[in-house]
Scaffold this motif. Sequence first.
Motif, PDB file in Angstrom:
ATOM      1  N   GLY A  16      30.958 -23.892  22.258  1.00  0.00           N
ATOM      2  CA  GLY A  16      31.315 -24.375  20.921  1.00  0.00           C
ATOM      3  C   GLY A  16      30.272 -23.957  19.899  1.00  0.00           C
ATOM      4  N   GLY A  17      30.727 -23.394  18.774  1.00  0.00           N
ATOM      5  CA  GLY A  17      29.821 -22.898  17.744  1.00  0.00           C
ATOM      6  C   GLY A  17      29.836 -23.766  16.497  1.00  0.00           C
ATOM      7  N   LEU A  18      28.658 -23.957  15.898  1.00  0.00           N
ATOM      8  CA  LEU A  18      28.540 -24.730  14.660  1.00  0.00           C
ATOM      9  C   LEU A  18      27.600 -24.016  13.703  1.00  0.00           C
ATOM     10  N   ARG A  19      27.808 -24.214  12.412  1.00  0.00           N
ATOM     11  CA  ARG A  19      26.954 -23.599  11.400  1.00  0.00           C
ATOM     12  C   ARG A  19      27.008 -24.421  10.119  1.00  0.00           C
ATOM     13  N   ASN A  20      26.334 -23.926   9.075  1.00  0.00           N
ATOM     14  CA  ASN A  20      26.291 -24.611   7.777  1.00  0.00           C
ATOM     15  C   ASN A  20      25.754 -26.033   7.913  1.00  0.00           C
ATOM     16  N   TRP A  21      24.598 -26.163   8.574  1.00  0.00           N
ATOM     17  CA  TRP A  21      23.986 -27.472   8.768  1.00  0.00           C
ATOM     18  C   TRP A  21      23.464 -28.033   7.451  1.00  0.00           C
TER      19      TRP A  21
END
Length: 311
Positions: free
Chosen positions: A197-202
């Motif tokens: 699972g990928g996440l960004r724009n923290w």
Amino acid sequence: MSGTGSESNENIPDPQPSMPDDRSSPMSILVEPRMWNEEDRQKTFQEWPRDAPVTGVSLAKAGFYYVGPGDKVQCFCCGGILRDWVHGDCPSNEHRRHFPTCGFVRGTSVGNVPRPLTPKATDSVDGQLLSQLQRAAVDDEALAGQAVYPEMEREETRLSSFYNWPTDAAVRPEVLAQAGFCYTGQGDNVKCFYCDGGLRNWEPGDDPWLEHAKWFPRCEFLLKTKGYEYVARVQESQRSAGEKASGGQSAQEQLMQLQQERTCKVCMDKPVSLVFIPCGHLVVCADCAPSLSHCPICRAAIRGSVRAFMS
């Protein structure tokens, strides 16, 4: 552990320790340009001691390749040599501590080619892609008890992947690594070593564990570490928040908004049915998608798509 300075190419692959003449200025000339590719550096660790306290994967990511004997490694950029590794050492931190003027450590462009985290296209989530639209193949693998990136199973190894994490990022690498994430090397994009699972724009105040549970609730690493009750609470909180968000709208307004969200943003006629990879936007129908090379919302290059079925 101990370290020695840089040296010339003539001594490779069996360099003799020597201290650098000048530590005051950044080193910009590659000592071993053949090792600027992380995958090539990782291949040199085939004879790496099995009982070593650090892994060849983490060392290669931190810029080192194996020269031997024992646990001696060398940086492809500054030529710095480190050996006598002990438990608790973080290769990227030790690299920075012993050779602070190294161009690779300082984040300058030295030609390093990071090892891609994904075997295919990079798949990131920016908050638009709902958890139920995760790739079926990834879900199946995660639920089967197999990590997508087993080499990143150790928290220490995941932390070493953040050696060039943006200094102005809103979340600390230690917190992300603890929550199962490793750095992709692009922006503030991270991926879970287990479920992919990928996440960004923290943003400031973001909790990696909470975001993990929000977007990828089926991740087995997450479930084993935080427990089913924690994930269930996060999911229930999300559902409650979604009900409150629509509470101020009339039934007609909600219907119009839903119709707009489900209408193709290109032809403005047919319903949306494809999720773009890697940006995760669901904005076009199957007929309009082939004519696009970039997402009409964020302009990110389209590397693939996933069919979405509306219930």
